[in-house]
Design a protein around this motif. Sequence first.
Motif, PDB file in Angstrom:
ATOM      1  N   ARG A  13       2.501   0.389   1.061  1.00 41.83           N
ATOM      2  CA  ARG A  13       3.882   0.294   0.560  1.00 41.83           C
ATOM      3  C   ARG A  13       4.135   1.291  -0.579  1.00 41.83           C
ATOM      4  O   ARG A  13       5.204   1.892  -0.676  1.00 41.83           O
ATOM      5  CB  ARG A  13       4.191  -1.130   0.074  1.00 41.83           C
ATOM      6  N   ARG A  14       3.150   1.479  -1.447  1.00 38.86           N
ATOM      7  CA  ARG A  14       3.406   2.392  -2.562  1.00 38.86           C
ATOM      8  C   ARG A  14       3.608   3.829  -2.065  1.00 38.86           C
ATOM      9  O   ARG A  14       4.377   4.594  -2.637  1.00 38.86           O
ATOM     10  CB  ARG A  14       2.308   2.324  -3.619  1.00 38.86           C
ATOM     11  N   VAL A  15       2.925   4.193  -0.986  1.00 43.37           N
ATOM     12  CA  VAL A  15       3.092   5.543  -0.436  1.00 43.37           C
ATOM     13  C   VAL A  15       4.489   5.680   0.190  1.00 43.37           C
ATOM     14  O   VAL A  15       5.181   6.680  -0.024  1.00 43.37           O
ATOM     15  CB  VAL A  15       1.990   5.852   0.601  1.00 43.37           C
ATOM     16  N   GLU A  37      -5.434  -2.096  15.792  1.00 45.39           N
ATOM     17  CA  GLU A  37      -4.994  -0.757  16.232  1.00 45.39           C
ATOM     18  C   GLU A  37      -5.622   0.385  15.433  1.00 45.39           C
ATOM     19  O   GLU A  37      -5.661   1.520  15.900  1.00 45.39           O
ATOM     20  CB  GLU A  37      -3.459  -0.679  16.191  1.00 45.39           C
ATOM     21  N   GLN A  38      -6.131   0.038  14.234  1.00 50.05           N
ATOM     22  CA  GLN A  38      -6.779   1.082  13.410  1.00 50.05           C
ATOM     23  C   GLN A  38      -8.142   1.491  13.982  1.00 50.05           C
ATOM     24  O   GLN A  38      -8.750   2.439  13.523  1.00 50.05           O
ATOM     25  CB  GLN A  38      -6.913   0.595  11.958  1.00 50.05           C
ATOM     26  N   MET A  39      -8.618   0.740  15.003  1.00 46.06           N
ATOM     27  CA  MET A  39      -9.915   1.058  15.597  1.00 46.06           C
ATOM     28  C   MET A  39      -9.799   1.967  16.817  1.00 46.06           C
ATOM     29  O   MET A  39     -10.815   2.321  17.424  1.00 46.06           O
ATOM     30  CB  MET A  39     -10.636  -0.243  16.014  1.00 46.06           C
ATOM     31  N   HIS A  50     -11.227   3.743   9.236  1.00 48.66           N
ATOM     32  CA  HIS A  50     -10.229   2.915   9.941  1.00 48.66           C
ATOM     33  C   HIS A  50      -9.302   2.181   8.974  1.00 48.66           C
ATOM     34  O   HIS A  50      -9.178   0.960   9.006  1.00 48.66           O
ATOM     35  CB  HIS A  50     -10.853   1.977  10.993  1.00 48.66           C
ATOM     36  N   MET A  51      -8.642   2.990   8.128  1.00 50.26           N
ATOM     37  CA  MET A  51      -7.735   2.375   7.148  1.00 50.26           C
ATOM     38  C   MET A  51      -6.406   3.107   7.079  1.00 50.26           C
ATOM     39  O   MET A  51      -6.346   4.344   7.222  1.00 50.26           O
ATOM     40  CB  MET A  51      -8.363   2.410   5.758  1.00 50.26           C
ATOM     41  N   ILE A  52      -5.393   2.302   6.826  1.00 51.93           N
ATOM     42  CA  ILE A  52      -4.099   2.883   6.462  1.00 51.93           C
ATOM     43  C   ILE A  52      -3.987   2.741   4.945  1.00 51.93           C
ATOM     44  O   ILE A  52      -4.661   1.872   4.377  1.00 51.93           O
ATOM     45  CB  ILE A  52      -2.920   2.169   7.191  1.00 51.93           C
ATOM     46  N   GLU A  64      -6.596   7.737   1.499  1.00 55.08           N
ATOM     47  CA  GLU A  64      -6.615   7.209   0.124  1.00 55.08           C
ATOM     48  C   GLU A  64      -5.206   7.337  -0.468  1.00 55.08           C
ATOM     49  O   GLU A  64      -4.715   8.439  -0.759  1.00 55.08           O
ATOM     50  CB  GLU A  64      -7.645   7.893  -0.785  1.00 55.08           C
ATOM     51  N   SER A  65      -4.606   6.164  -0.658  1.00 59.49           N
ATOM     52  CA  SER A  65      -3.187   6.104  -1.037  1.00 59.49           C
ATOM     53  C   SER A  65      -2.849   6.885  -2.305  1.00 59.49           C
ATOM     54  O   SER A  65      -1.821   7.571  -2.364  1.00 59.49           O
ATOM     55  CB  SER A  65      -2.760   4.646  -1.198  1.00 59.49           C
ATOM     56  N   ASN A  66      -3.709   6.792  -3.335  1.00 56.39           N
ATOM     57  CA  ASN A  66      -3.355   7.480  -4.584  1.00 56.39           C
ATOM     58  C   ASN A  66      -3.400   9.000  -4.398  1.00 56.39           C
ATOM     59  O   ASN A  66      -2.576   9.731  -4.958  1.00 56.39           O
ATOM     60  CB  ASN A  66      -4.266   7.028  -5.726  1.00 56.39           C
TER      61      ASN A  66
HETATM   62  N1  LIG Z   1      -8.572   2.643  -1.031  1.00 51.37           N
HETATM   63  C1  LIG Z   1      -7.721   2.656   0.130  1.00 51.37           C
HETATM   64  C2  LIG Z   1      -7.597   1.229   0.655  1.00 51.37           C
HETATM   65  C3  LIG Z   1      -6.848   1.171   1.974  1.00 51.37           C
HETATM   66  C4  LIG Z   1      -6.988  -0.202   2.613  1.00 51.37           C
HETATM   67  O1  LIG Z   1      -7.665  -1.103   2.072  1.00 51.37           O
HETATM   68  N2  LIG Z   1      -6.340  -0.363   3.757  1.00 51.37           N
HETATM   69  C5  LIG Z   1      -6.468  -1.611   4.487  1.00 51.37           C
HETATM   70  C6  LIG Z   1      -5.105  -2.309   4.576  1.00 51.37           C
HETATM   71  S1  LIG Z   1      -4.512  -2.785   2.979  1.00 51.37           S
HETATM   72  C7  LIG Z   1      -6.880  -1.295   5.918  1.00 51.37           C
HETATM   73  O2  LIG Z   1      -6.396  -0.362   6.496  1.00 51.37           O
HETATM   74  N3  LIG Z   1      -7.769  -2.120   6.503  1.00 51.37           N
HETATM   75  C8  LIG Z   1      -8.139  -2.010   7.876  1.00 51.37           C
HETATM   76  C9  LIG Z   1      -9.619  -2.038   8.087  1.00 51.37           C
HETATM   77  O3  LIG Z   1     -10.385  -2.125   7.097  1.00 51.37           O
HETATM   78  O4  LIG Z   1     -10.042  -1.990   9.249  1.00 51.37           O
HETATM   79  C10 LIG Z   1      -6.346   3.249  -0.228  1.00 51.37           C
HETATM   80  O5  LIG Z   1      -5.935   3.113  -1.387  1.00 51.37           O
HETATM   81  O6  LIG Z   1      -5.719   3.885   0.633  1.00 51.37           O
END
Ligand SMILES: N[C@@H](CCC(=O)N[C@@H](CS)C(=O)NCC(=O)O)C(=O)O
Length: 203
Positions: A13-15, A37-39, A50-52, A64-66
Amino acid sequence: MKLYHFPISPNSRRVVAVLHHLHLDCEIEALDLSKGEQMQADFLKLNPNHMIPTLVDGDFVLWESNAIMQYLCSKAPTNALWSANPRVQADINRWLFWQAAHFGSACSVMIFERVIKKLFMSAEADLQEIAKGEERFHRFAQVLEQHLKGREWIVGDAVTLADFSVGSFLDLAEMAQYPMTPYTEIARWYSNVQQLPAWKSSV
Ligand SMILES: N[C@@H](CCC(=O)N[C@@H](CS)C(=O)NCC(=O)O)C(=O)O
């Protein structure tokens, strides 16, 4: 540009809010984390964690959001969210790291135990984990509470990336039942963030 996100996530959300604040043109695609779906193989090529959130800008991929928020600011050079002044920039950066290492991780425990487990895993919250999360939350919320006395924004006189970064974790305060009662300065400051048009439109 294209941003992969998941609507309930504070990290994404911050992005999205920064994209809106800077009026940048970007396609936004939601990945449903509850369905895994991230997989998907194509997404794993973009982000092996596998992260958004994950941003794609031509042949450049950034996670990395920041870091993504800072990169977005470089696309709108005159903005004040990420100052060019080295000390102001370092001050903003301090709060981005603090969010990632301390405040956000404390909040994440309560988000996981009380929101994610309930909505997506049909599992009960672990009370011991919650107690640990609350202890960490108090430790770092006290720091933010003191800092905000007499201030409208975290750094300087106007909104910066620090407010979007730290503020994003307040979004789920009620749902995740953070122990917010003592933190009147945090509540006052977060209501400033909530009034920002970019914040309102980033849901
Ligand atoms: N440090 C990362 C954290 C991102 C994160 O934790 N994303 C979570 C959702 S809040 C995610 O995608 N999780 C899916 C997973 O671990 O498979 C950032 O700031 O972008």
